[in-house]
Design an enzyme around this catalytic site. Structure first.
Site, short mmCIF file in Angstrom:
data_model
loop_
_atom_site.label_atom_id
_atom_site.label_comp_id
_atom_site.label_asym_id
_atom_site.label_seq_id
_atom_site.Cartn_x
_atom_site.Cartn_y
_atom_site.Cartn_z
N GLU A 1 -24.67 40.28 -34.68
CA GLU A 1 -24.86 39.94 -33.27
C GLU A 1 -24.38 38.52 -33.03
OE1 GLU A 1 -28.55 39.95 -30.05
OE2 GLU A 1 -28.96 39.48 -32.15
N LYS B 1 -27.85 46.00 -25.40
CA LYS B 1 -29.16 45.58 -25.93
C LYS B 1 -30.23 45.69 -24.86
CE LYS B 1 -31.31 41.65 -28.40
NZ LYS B 1 -31.09 40.26 -28.84
N CYS C 1 -30.96 43.56 -33.05
CA CYS C 1 -31.91 42.46 -33.24
C CYS C 1 -33.33 42.75 -32.77
CB CYS C 1 -31.36 41.19 -32.60
SG CYS C 1 -32.05 39.69 -33.36
C1 LIG Z 1 -38.58 37.26 -35.89
C2 LIG Z 1 -38.74 36.93 -34.45
C3 LIG Z 1 -38.80 38.20 -33.62
C4 LIG Z 1 -40.06 36.21 -34.27
O1 LIG Z 1 -40.30 35.90 -32.94
C5 LIG Z 1 -37.61 35.99 -33.98
O2 LIG Z 1 -37.58 34.87 -34.80
C6 LIG Z 1 -36.29 36.70 -33.98
O3 LIG Z 1 -35.49 36.61 -34.87
N1 LIG Z 1 -36.07 37.42 -32.89
C7 LIG Z 1 -34.96 38.27 -32.64
C8 LIG Z 1 -33.81 37.40 -32.34
C9 LIG Z 1 -32.82 37.94 -31.38
O4 LIG Z 1 -32.95 38.93 -30.67
N2 LIG Z 1 -31.79 37.12 -31.42
C10 LIG Z 1 -30.69 37.27 -30.57
C11 LIG Z 1 -30.50 36.10 -29.72
S1 LIG Z 1 -30.43 34.57 -30.64
#
Ligand SMILES: CC(C)(CO)[C@@H](O)C(=O)NCCC(=O)NCCS
Length: 497
Positions: free
Chosen positions: A80, A179, A212
């Site tokens: 991503e 998404k 994600c």
């Molecule tokens: C692990 C978690 C969920 C804890 O709050 C958080 O650290 C995490 O990696 N969330 C998903 C990240 C995501 O969607 N990223 C895309 C945009 S940067």
């Protein structure tokens, strides 16, 4: 002759056919990419600058794709935000976006690049797939123009989506996924109106795809497995690790085991944002993974997977997650329970004071039972058994039921639940179970140094998470991470998003 005897040849044939199917395998690749980020700016850059930056990233991805294809991989997943990075505003990401058509149009951008207007990124991805005869999975930005005839059209006249695309080995666009569960701060993108359950068939199984933060929610992730019956999930991610339960390798491999499918997880690599951890996960454990906080380079993983893991002889039996825990009396409760905070959630803990034994700890409706034996009870390390039953509200809202055996960072009990990366205590035996109200449980075992334990543990049909032999490395945590989707607050209202 009995009817069942008459049917015997047909039954044997069906079994043979199933076995032939089940023995099908394929080679999967994931690439953890250290994304070259654009300069932080609020102002949109010229389209030519945006394309130049994306081409620099695609230069690196192309190297990985070529290498994977050379080694015989059938499919490769890239991360991503892997082509343009993050920290955009709605305006500043605009020059990076392309119109991604519905795959139903049967389009090979490599051979027909201008059919839907300029699409240099899709053209290049398609050509990389076609020229190397490999499925290519990438994450890009989709734009859809709209006007006032659409009452929910944004003021700037377009929808912008965080989008996964898949090109088959001829370079044809075969999947497009928007998404659904955007993470905090992804203000550059719109929510799709409805969740999309995107699948496609290949000679090596049925595939589903999501991105994600989606992995924590029911739609579309669980739907793809439960209803659409996919074999393998493609999972581009930009995952920021959070110990003790939500590091990428730990949670993504646990999801593969809990759901009984393969997961191809490609994370971005950016150690300053805690982004590392990619893997090729089968239901029985990781086939390949990497976690690297030491250097800033990308990493290619390749491993073999069953095309139909649900039919494979090694696939786990249907698990009744609470049956053991409901069948036993509470083990001793020593009366020394205390509260500790894990990622903002208040857990009920009890210390494992002895080298071995049976312990129970409860919170609300969840009781967690642990039987254990340490290889050696050390004076300088403290382990606890913990339970949490409640709505998690930090960085998103989702209902959790968790049973966990974990190491505290120090012998001071007030530190229990805070992140710790190393341990020294191996376990001869552990058996963890809980009186869960949900059947969506993701089993995690994490060793010292943030390492997985493939093949060293399993889940029994009665819901116990047990080790197979003395753990080969010291234990950071052993966890049954439960998601109770029905108790989530009503899903993000798309109209207000
Ligand atoms: C692990 C978690 C969920 C804890 O709050 C958080 O650290 C995490 O990696 N969330 C998903 C990240 C995501 O969607 N990223 C895309 C945009 S940067």
């Amino acid at each position: 002759m009995l009817p069942s005897q008459a049917l015997l040849p047909a039954v044997l044939f069906a079994l043979a056919a199933l076995r032939a199917l089940a023995s099908d395998t394929f080679l999967a690749a994931v690439y953890e990419h250290a994304v070259i980020l654009p300069h932080a700016t609020q102002e949109p850059v010229p389209a030519s600058d945006a394309l130049a930056l994306m081409n620099r990233n695609m230069d690196v991805l192309e190297g990985a794709i070529k290498e994977a294809a050379q080694q015989g991989a059938h499919i490769i997943v890239t991360p991503e935000d892997g082509i343009y990075g993050w920290r955009f505003t709605r305006e500043s990401i605009y020059p990076y976006l392309e119109d991604v058509p519905d795959p139903a149009v049967n389009w090979i951008p490599c051979t027909d690049p201008s059919r839907f207007g300029p699409a240099p990124v899709q053209e290049r991805l398609s050509c990389m797939a076609r020229n190397n005869s490999i499925y290519v999975v990438a994450n890009i930005g989709d734009k859809k123009l709209c006007d006032s005839s659409d009452p929910s059209c944004p003021k700037d006249g377009r929808y912008q989506y965080n989008t996964d695309v898949v090109f088959d080995a001829q370079g044809k666009l075969v999947a497009r996924y928007h998404k659904y569960n955007l993470f905090l701060g992804e203000n550059q993108f719109n929510y799709p109106k409805e969740p999309e359950a995107v699948t496609f068939e290949t000679p090596f199984g049925k595939f589903g795809i999501f991105t994600c933060f989606d992995i924590l929610f029911y739609e579309p992730a669980v739907v793809l497995v439960s209803k659409m019956q996919v074999d393998t999930v493609l999972f581009p991610t930009a995952w920021m690790n959070v110990l003790p339960f939500l590091t990428a390798i730990e949670f993504h491999s646990a999801w593969a085991m809990g759901m009984g499918v393969n997961v191809l997880a490609a994370n971005t690599h950016n150690t300053s944002m805690e982004m590392t951890g990619s893997g090729i996960y089968a239901p029985t454990g990781a086939r390949a993974y990497s976690y690297n906080m030491k250097t800033e380079d990308g990493h290619l993983l390749i491993a073999e997977l069953d095309a139909h893991p649900r039919l494979s002889p090694a696939s786990p039996p249907a698990v009744s997650w609470n049956s053991y825990a409901l069948s036993v009396e509470r083990f001793s409760q020593n009366g020394h329970e205390f509260t500790g905070i894990i990622f903002e959630d208040p857990f009920t803990f009890t210390e494992l004071t002895k080298p071995g034994g049976n312990v129970t700890v409860c919170q609300k409706d969840l009781c967690c039972h642990l039987s254990y034996k340490m290889a050696e009870k050390r004076d300088d390390e403290v382990y606890v058994l913990g339970a949490f039953d409640g709505l998690h509200v930090f960085e998103g809202q989702y209902y959790l039921q968790i049973c966990t055996l974990l190491k505290c960072p120090s012998t001071n009990l007030s530190t229990c639940g805070q992140p710790v990366e190393t341990a020294q205590t191996k376990f001869d035996m552990f058996s963890l179970s809980g009186t869960f109200g949900t059947s969506y449980i993701f089993p995690e075992v994490l060793y010292s140094g943030v390492q997985l334990a493939p093949g060293e543990f399993e889940v029994l049909a009665d819901g116990r998470l047990i080790n197979r032999n003395t753990t080969s490395k010291p234990v950071l945590s052993v966890t049954l991470f439960g998601r109770w989707y029905e108790k989530d607050p009503p899903s993000m209202d798309q109209a207000s998003a």
